[in-house]
Write a protein that holds these residues in place. Structure first.
Motif, PDB file in Angstrom:
ATOM      1  N   THR A  47      41.355 -16.133  18.047  1.00  0.00           N
ATOM      2  CA  THR A  47      42.690 -16.650  17.048  1.00  0.00           C
ATOM      3  C   THR A  47      43.603 -15.326  16.984  1.00  0.00           C
ATOM      4  O   THR A  47      43.060 -14.258  16.544  1.00  0.00           O
ATOM      5  CB  THR A  47      42.266 -17.015  15.732  1.00  0.00           C
ATOM      6  OG1 THR A  47      41.272 -18.228  15.548  1.00  0.00           O
ATOM      7  CG2 THR A  47      43.354 -17.372  14.825  1.00  0.00           C
ATOM      8  N   ASP A  48      44.622 -15.795  17.478  1.00  0.00           N
ATOM      9  CA  ASP A  48      45.775 -14.782  17.033  1.00  0.00           C
ATOM     10  C   ASP A  48      47.138 -15.310  17.388  1.00  0.00           C
ATOM     11  O   ASP A  48      47.174 -16.512  17.969  1.00  0.00           O
ATOM     12  CB  ASP A  48      45.929 -13.344  18.064  1.00  0.00           C
ATOM     13  CG  ASP A  48      46.051 -13.612  19.463  1.00  0.00           C
ATOM     14  OD1 ASP A  48      46.202 -14.971  19.917  1.00  0.00           O
ATOM     15  OD2 ASP A  48      45.929 -12.683  20.243  1.00  0.00           O
ATOM     16  N   GLU A  49      48.114 -14.779  16.497  1.00  0.00           N
ATOM     17  CA  GLU A  49      49.548 -15.519  16.612  1.00  0.00           C
ATOM     18  C   GLU A  49      50.684 -14.445  16.410  1.00  0.00           C
ATOM     19  O   GLU A  49      50.227 -13.614  15.760  1.00  0.00           O
ATOM     20  CB  GLU A  49      49.663 -16.473  15.801  1.00  0.00           C
ATOM     21  CG  GLU A  49      51.024 -17.154  15.840  1.00  0.00           C
ATOM     22  CD  GLU A  49      51.188 -18.326  14.691  1.00  0.00           C
ATOM     23  OE1 GLU A  49      52.232 -19.067  14.602  1.00  0.00           O
ATOM     24  OE2 GLU A  49      50.306 -18.408  13.699  1.00  0.00           O
ATOM     25  N   THR A  50      51.419 -14.427  17.444  1.00  0.00           N
ATOM     26  CA  THR A  50      52.653 -13.529  17.413  1.00  0.00           C
ATOM     27  C   THR A  50      54.017 -14.483  16.743  1.00  0.00           C
ATOM     28  O   THR A  50      54.067 -15.283  17.578  1.00  0.00           O
ATOM     29  CB  THR A  50      52.895 -12.794  18.545  1.00  0.00           C
ATOM     30  OG1 THR A  50      51.625 -11.953  18.953  1.00  0.00           O
ATOM     31  CG2 THR A  50      54.056 -11.735  18.577  1.00  0.00           C
ATOM     32  N   LEU A  51      54.569 -13.965  15.888  1.00  0.00           N
ATOM     33  CA  LEU A  51      55.651 -14.604  15.688  1.00  0.00           C
ATOM     34  C   LEU A  51      56.914 -14.474  16.568  1.00  0.00           C
ATOM     35  O   LEU A  51      57.109 -13.404  17.166  1.00  0.00           O
ATOM     36  CB  LEU A  51      56.207 -14.098  14.355  1.00  0.00           C
ATOM     37  CG  LEU A  51      55.289 -14.435  12.933  1.00  0.00           C
ATOM     38  CD1 LEU A  51      55.861 -13.820  11.615  1.00  0.00           C
ATOM     39  CD2 LEU A  51      54.764 -16.042  12.904  1.00  0.00           C
ATOM     40  N   PRO A  52      57.752 -15.545  16.805  1.00  0.00           N
ATOM     41  CA  PRO A  52      58.659 -15.626  17.846  1.00  0.00           C
ATOM     42  C   PRO A  52      59.844 -14.559  17.230  1.00  0.00           C
ATOM     43  O   PRO A  52      60.524 -14.127  18.436  1.00  0.00           O
ATOM     44  CB  PRO A  52      59.038 -17.062  17.971  1.00  0.00           C
ATOM     45  CG  PRO A  52      58.652 -17.702  16.530  1.00  0.00           C
ATOM     46  CD  PRO A  52      57.435 -16.826  16.040  1.00  0.00           C
ATOM     47  N   PHE A  53      60.103 -14.102  16.309  1.00  0.00           N
ATOM     48  CA  PHE A  53      61.399 -13.314  15.909  1.00  0.00           C
ATOM     49  C   PHE A  53      60.854 -11.759  15.870  1.00  0.00           C
ATOM     50  O   PHE A  53      61.533 -10.812  15.528  1.00  0.00           O
ATOM     51  CB  PHE A  53      61.863 -13.680  14.436  1.00  0.00           C
ATOM     52  CG  PHE A  53      60.913 -13.824  13.579  1.00  0.00           C
ATOM     53  CD1 PHE A  53      60.732 -12.509  12.775  1.00  0.00           C
ATOM     54  CD2 PHE A  53      60.421 -14.879  12.965  1.00  0.00           C
ATOM     55  CE1 PHE A  53      59.918 -12.637  11.975  1.00  0.00           C
ATOM     56  CE2 PHE A  53      59.582 -14.800  11.952  1.00  0.00           C
ATOM     57  CZ  PHE A  53      59.141 -13.560  11.487  1.00  0.00           C
ATOM     58  N   THR A  55      60.420  -8.113  17.476  1.00  0.00           N
ATOM     59  CA  THR A  55      61.274  -7.196  18.309  1.00  0.00           C
ATOM     60  C   THR A  55      60.494  -6.281  19.121  1.00  0.00           C
ATOM     61  O   THR A  55      58.984  -6.431  18.914  1.00  0.00           O
ATOM     62  CB  THR A  55      62.226  -6.683  17.510  1.00  0.00           C
ATOM     63  OG1 THR A  55      61.585  -5.532  16.811  1.00  0.00           O
ATOM     64  CG2 THR A  55      63.051  -7.349  16.695  1.00  0.00           C
ATOM     65  N   GLN A  56      60.891  -5.657  20.049  1.00  0.00           N
ATOM     66  CA  GLN A  56      60.009  -4.625  20.877  1.00  0.00           C
ATOM     67  C   GLN A  56      59.465  -3.324  20.019  1.00  0.00           C
ATOM     68  O   GLN A  56      58.331  -3.007  19.990  1.00  0.00           O
ATOM     69  CB  GLN A  56      60.958  -3.861  21.817  1.00  0.00           C
ATOM     70  CG  GLN A  56      60.987  -4.908  23.116  1.00  0.00           C
ATOM     71  CD  GLN A  56      61.809  -4.202  24.164  1.00  0.00           C
ATOM     72  OE1 GLN A  56      62.666  -3.166  24.200  1.00  0.00           O
ATOM     73  NE2 GLN A  56      61.587  -4.566  25.352  1.00  0.00           N
ATOM     74  N   SER A  57      60.132  -3.191  18.824  1.00  0.00           N
ATOM     75  CA  SER A  57      59.941  -1.881  17.960  1.00  0.00           C
ATOM     76  C   SER A  57      58.877  -2.546  16.797  1.00  0.00           C
ATOM     77  O   SER A  57      57.989  -1.948  16.527  1.00  0.00           O
ATOM     78  CB  SER A  57      61.225  -1.040  17.545  1.00  0.00           C
ATOM     79  OG  SER A  57      61.884  -2.204  16.553  1.00  0.00           O
ATOM     80  N   VAL A  58      59.038  -3.893  16.602  1.00  0.00           N
ATOM     81  CA  VAL A  58      58.238  -4.414  15.338  1.00  0.00           C
ATOM     82  C   VAL A  58      57.775  -5.668  15.936  1.00  0.00           C
ATOM     83  O   VAL A  58      58.457  -6.556  16.264  1.00  0.00           O
ATOM     84  CB  VAL A  58      59.350  -4.605  14.143  1.00  0.00           C
ATOM     85  CG1 VAL A  58      58.339  -5.296  13.069  1.00  0.00           C
ATOM     86  CG2 VAL A  58      59.838  -3.351  13.391  1.00  0.00           C
ATOM     87  N   ILE A  59      56.410  -5.792  15.861  1.00  0.00           N
ATOM     88  CA  ILE A  59      55.822  -7.168  16.136  1.00  0.00           C
ATOM     89  C   ILE A  59      55.018  -7.654  15.020  1.00  0.00           C
ATOM     90  O   ILE A  59      54.236  -6.594  14.245  1.00  0.00           O
ATOM     91  CB  ILE A  59      54.597  -6.848  17.331  1.00  0.00           C
ATOM     92  CG1 ILE A  59      55.512  -6.190  18.528  1.00  0.00           C
ATOM     93  CG2 ILE A  59      53.979  -8.073  17.800  1.00  0.00           C
ATOM     94  CD1 ILE A  59      54.601  -5.737  19.732  1.00  0.00           C
ATOM     95  N   PHE A  60      55.203  -8.764  14.818  1.00  0.00           N
ATOM     96  CA  PHE A  60      54.425  -9.551  13.578  1.00  0.00           C
ATOM     97  C   PHE A  60      53.708 -10.238  14.489  1.00  0.00           C
ATOM     98  O   PHE A  60      53.685 -11.392  14.994  1.00  0.00           O
ATOM     99  CB  PHE A  60      55.634 -10.354  12.983  1.00  0.00           C
ATOM    100  CG  PHE A  60      56.560  -9.674  12.159  1.00  0.00           C
ATOM    101  CD1 PHE A  60      56.502  -9.010  10.814  1.00  0.00           C
ATOM    102  CD2 PHE A  60      57.983  -9.353  12.857  1.00  0.00           C
ATOM    103  CE1 PHE A  60      57.414  -8.290  10.405  1.00  0.00           C
ATOM    104  CE2 PHE A  60      58.769  -8.778  12.218  1.00  0.00           C
ATOM    105  CZ  PHE A  60      58.570  -8.155  10.857  1.00  0.00           C
TER     106      PHE A  60
END
Length: 185
Positions: A47-53, A55-60
């Protein structure tokens, strides 16, 4: 000429067939416990998820291994799955063949009790974190994250179902083994 022994009474045959039938049910439940624990460990561990918004410097991003409780959950499910597959399942097959074996059933009950404790600890700890993820805690200033990480929350919640089902199955197995042992004595 060798004298033949008379066959045992019909009552002993009935008791043996009932014990063998319960042993077959025991085997089926152990196979279900393997699927429950393995499915839960795999569902949580992947389980993992990356939010679509992002950026290259900030990954949610949310991953199961960000939270130590979820790591414990995966490890506990893996240990119980390994125990059921490697130790418990062969003994269950042995009990179908030798329905009257009491010492190995007593050992199995002891080990099942330890495993249900480990699995309950892992599942309960993960359930507390999943609850916080869904509801948050305003007193501790913890925001609910499931509005943002919906896929992540669905998967971690689903993995709890298989784990708690395996807890229920193990408790049922302990009761079944106790029933067979009480019938033998």
């Amino acid at each position: 000429m060798k004298r033949e022994e008379p066959p045992p009474p019909i009552q002993e045959y009935k008791e043996l067939s009932v014990s063998r039938g319960i042993s077959i049910l025991d085997l089926i439940l152990r196979i279900l416990a393997i699927f429950g624990t393995l499915g839960s460990a795999v569902a949580m561990g992947t389980t993992d998820e990356t939010l679509p918004f992002s950026t290259q410097s900030v990954i949610f991003q949310a991953q199961y291994d960000d939270i130590p409780t979820f790591r414990f959950f995966v490890i506990a499910n893996g240990i119980v799955c390994g125990y059921v597959a490697i130790i418990s399942l062969p003994l269950a097959i042995y009990h179908i063949i030798r329905a009257t074996s009491a010492k190995s059933r007593a050992l199995l009950t002891f080990l099942d009790t330890i495993m249900v404790t480990v699995l309950t600890a892992g599942a309960s700890a993960a359930a507390a974190i999943v609850y916080i993820a869904h509801k948050g805690n305003s007193s501790a200033n913890w925001a609910a994250i499931c509005q943002q990480y919906q896929t992540f929350c669905v998967r971690i919640t689903g993995s709890l179902i298989g784990s708690f089902a395996a807890v229920f199955i193990l408790i049922l197995l302990i009761s079944l083994t106790g029933l067979i042992l009480s019938r033998q004595h």
